[in-house]
Design a protein around this motif. Structure first.
Motif, mmCIF file in Angstrom:
data_model
loop_
_atom_site.group_PDB
_atom_site.id
_atom_site.type_symbol
_atom_site.label_atom_id
_atom_site.label_comp_id
_atom_site.label_asym_id
_atom_site.label_seq_id
_atom_site.Cartn_x
_atom_site.Cartn_y
_atom_site.Cartn_z
ATOM 1 N N VAL A 187 0.826 -1.197 0.000
ATOM 2 C CA VAL A 187 0.000 0.000 0.000
ATOM 3 C C VAL A 187 0.863 1.251 0.000
ATOM 4 O O VAL A 187 0.647 2.168 -0.776
ATOM 5 C CB VAL A 187 -0.945 0.001 1.228
ATOM 6 C CG1 VAL A 187 -1.695 1.302 1.343
ATOM 7 C CG2 VAL A 187 -1.901 -1.174 1.163
ATOM 8 N N PHE A 232 -4.200 3.460 -4.019
ATOM 9 C CA PHE A 232 -4.535 3.552 -2.599
ATOM 10 C C PHE A 232 -4.431 4.978 -2.054
ATOM 11 O O PHE A 232 -4.574 5.194 -0.860
ATOM 12 C CB PHE A 232 -3.615 2.634 -1.779
ATOM 13 C CG PHE A 232 -3.777 1.184 -2.101
ATOM 14 C CD1 PHE A 232 -4.914 0.494 -1.725
ATOM 15 C CD2 PHE A 232 -2.793 0.512 -2.802
ATOM 16 C CE1 PHE A 232 -5.065 -0.853 -2.028
ATOM 17 C CE2 PHE A 232 -2.932 -0.835 -3.109
ATOM 18 C CZ PHE A 232 -4.074 -1.517 -2.721
ATOM 19 N N TYR A 254 -2.733 6.593 4.041
ATOM 20 C CA TYR A 254 -1.827 5.476 4.286
ATOM 21 C C TYR A 254 -0.372 5.914 4.457
ATOM 22 O O TYR A 254 0.377 5.284 5.193
ATOM 23 C CB TYR A 254 -1.930 4.439 3.163
ATOM 24 C CG TYR A 254 -3.289 3.792 3.078
ATOM 25 C CD1 TYR A 254 -3.994 3.426 4.223
ATOM 26 C CD2 TYR A 254 -3.880 3.548 1.850
ATOM 27 C CE1 TYR A 254 -5.235 2.838 4.135
ATOM 28 C CE2 TYR A 254 -5.132 2.945 1.757
ATOM 29 C CZ TYR A 254 -5.805 2.603 2.905
ATOM 30 O OH TYR A 254 -7.036 2.013 2.821
#
Length: 154
Positions: free
Chosen positions: A82, A105, A110
């Motif tokens: 990710v 993503f 993240y």
């Protein structure tokens, strides 16, 4: 654009030396013909020093891994990469050089998760200062002044 078989076009802009072939995994999905030269899955690298990898499980199924042999922290979820945080460690200071989230993503925070996990691990060790080379990491430290004591003074 037609090419000869075996030639890989550098179409993945986020590839770097630290990606260790993961860009080819992404490109494998873009190639209409499957070839033995193009990886379509992430395999275990031969000779990898497993003792040099530290893994911690985070909430919501995320796994943060410190790949010391690649000088990077990785954030994976359900086996998919990710986000990545590259670093350089000289024994006194860890320079956090690049935070990157895979384009599909992006927009979910993240990169902040991988930076927060890396900073927590560095802070827990207590033997290194951090040099925020990456602009995103510098912005993260500005947003989290409680970790400012970890930053290297210039």
């Amino acid at each position: 654009m037609p090419t000869r078989p075996g030639i890989i076009i550098p179409a993945v802009l986020f590839a770097s030396w630290a990606d260790k072939g993961l860009a080819l995994v992404v490109m494998g999905g873009l190639c209409p013909k499957k070839s033995g030269r193009v990886k379509t899955t992430v395999g275990v690298r031969a000779g990898r020093n497993v003792a040099e990898v530290t893994t911690s499980t985070l909430a919501a199924g995320f796994i943060l891994t410190d790949e010391k042999d690649s000088s990077r922290y990785t954030l994976t979820r359900d086996g998919q990469l990710v986000s990545v945080l590259d670093y350089r460690d000289d024994g006194h200071t860890i320079a956090l050089t690049r935070a990157f989230t895979i384009p599909t993503f992006r927009g979910h925070g993240y990169a902040a998760v991988v930076v927060e996990g890396a900073v927590a691990e560095i802070e827990a060790r207590g033997d290194r200062k951090v040099d925020a080379v990456c602009w995103y990491v510098a912005d993260w430290f500005e947003a989290h002044p409680e970790h400012a004591s970890l930053l290297r003074s210039r």
